[in-house]
Design an enzyme around this catalytic site. Sequence first.
Site, short mmCIF file in Angstrom:
data_model
loop_
_atom_site.label_atom_id
_atom_site.label_comp_id
_atom_site.label_asym_id
_atom_site.label_seq_id
_atom_site.Cartn_x
_atom_site.Cartn_y
_atom_site.Cartn_z
N ASP A 14 0.87 -1.18 0.00
CA ASP A 14 0.00 0.00 0.00
C ASP A 14 0.90 1.23 0.00
OD1 ASP A 14 -2.33 1.60 0.17
OD2 ASP A 14 -2.08 1.81 2.32
N SER A 15 0.29 2.36 -0.31
CA SER A 15 1.05 3.60 -0.25
C SER A 15 1.35 4.00 1.20
CB SER A 15 0.26 4.72 -0.95
OG SER A 15 -1.04 4.79 -0.40
N GLY A 47 -3.20 8.94 -4.30
CA GLY A 47 -4.53 9.30 -4.78
C GLY A 47 -4.62 10.61 -5.53
N CYS A 77 -4.10 -1.37 -2.16
CA CYS A 77 -4.29 0.07 -2.32
C CYS A 77 -5.25 0.22 -3.50
CB CYS A 77 -2.95 0.73 -2.64
SG CYS A 77 -3.05 2.46 -3.11
N ASN A 78 -6.37 0.88 -3.26
CA ASN A 78 -7.35 1.01 -4.33
C ASN A 78 -6.82 1.82 -5.50
OD1 ASN A 78 -10.34 0.09 -3.42
ND2 ASN A 78 -9.09 0.65 -1.66
N THR A 79 -6.08 2.88 -5.19
CA THR A 79 -5.56 3.73 -6.25
C THR A 79 -4.62 2.93 -7.15
OG1 THR A 79 -5.71 5.60 -4.73
CG2 THR A 79 -4.40 5.92 -6.72
N GLU A 156 -3.58 9.16 8.24
CA GLU A 156 -2.12 9.03 8.41
C GLU A 156 -1.64 9.83 9.63
OE1 GLU A 156 0.49 7.49 6.38
OE2 GLU A 156 -1.12 6.31 5.49
N CYS A 189 -11.17 2.91 -0.57
CA CYS A 189 -9.80 3.34 -0.26
C CYS A 189 -9.42 2.54 0.97
CB CYS A 189 -9.78 4.84 0.04
SG CYS A 189 -8.20 5.41 0.69
N HIS A 191 -7.50 3.08 3.28
CA HIS A 191 -7.34 3.86 4.51
C HIS A 191 -8.66 4.04 5.26
CE1 HIS A 191 -3.36 4.78 3.07
NE2 HIS A 191 -3.11 5.55 4.11
N1 DGL Z 1 -4.40 3.50 0.17
C1 DGL Z 1 -4.79 4.40 -0.90
C2 DGL Z 1 -6.02 3.83 -1.60
O1 DGL Z 1 -6.56 2.81 -1.19
C3 DGL Z 1 -5.06 5.79 -0.42
C4 DGL Z 1 -3.86 6.56 0.05
C5 DGL Z 1 -3.17 7.34 -1.05
O2 DGL Z 1 -3.77 8.25 -1.64
O3 DGL Z 1 -2.01 7.03 -1.26
O4 DGL Z 1 -6.46 4.40 -2.57
#
Ligand code: DGL
Length: 273
Positions: A14-15, A47, A77-79, A156, A189, A191
């Site tokens: 993940d990010s 994102g 990570c969805n993005t 975060e 997302c 998060h």
């Molecule tokens: N974890 C990222 C997601 O699921 C969101 C955090 C980011 O923007 O890096 O999209």
Amino acid sequence: MQLNEKRPTIGVFDSGFGGLTVLRALLDHLPGADYLYLGDTARLPYGSKSPETVTRYTAAAVRTLVEHGAQLVVIACNTASALALPHLQHQSTVPLVGVIQPGAQAAEMATTDSRGPILVLATEATVASHAYQHECAQLGLITIEKACPLLVPLVEEGWTDHPVTRQVAEIYLNEAIATTQPAAVLLGCTHYPLIRPLLERSTETLLGPVPVIDSAEATALQVWAMRPQAAVAGVAKPNIQFFATDSPQKFQRLGQRFLAHSIDAVTLVDLDT
Ligand code: DGL
């Protein structure tokens, strides 16, 4: 696709911290696997970045996890799943699992009895990609997609039960529901499940009792379907190694809170390409 090793090593990327929600679900379903978790905390947020940049960063992260022994990588990570997975899937030497398709399937399961669109809360990049709209449409579901860019930095920061976070969430929800009443809210997302109790309270206040869904559980089940038997039954405790691209101390402090599991060490890695 089937994982061959008796005790596979699963990479989770993940990010930042959000993917820990997916790791938590994986640990529940596959306690007999070992795990590598990588958070690209130095370059978060993804994102707000372009598809090219997110793809380049994700490719470097997958490569690093594979170099450390991952035999399958979950893009938690969805993005990154929305923007990079379609490009990386065909080049990868190991199976890659994203979170968008499991998330859409979870939305379908949760709304079998209800009508109305699925409200997808996600980052700007995920919304712009319409990955959820596309995936949900395959299942006959209509979506309203709402970008909520301020929620990731609040998570975060560890403000998971803060009045500011609640206010921000309610502004986004109010904007999204101005014209339609959704049948469910999908946390698009990774998060957002970290503020699930807060989001559930706000959703209940503004929309009434609609289900709030995330993709962690459904993603873990997708990996479970690819597992060797030993990964499910596992006798030995999972060995989990953590990597971050910035501030291992912060990762350790917040990470163990979000994972509800001790994090003994975090290794700093450099993904610069
Ligand atoms: N974890 C990222 C997601 O699921 C969101 C955090 C980011 O923007 O890096 O999209």
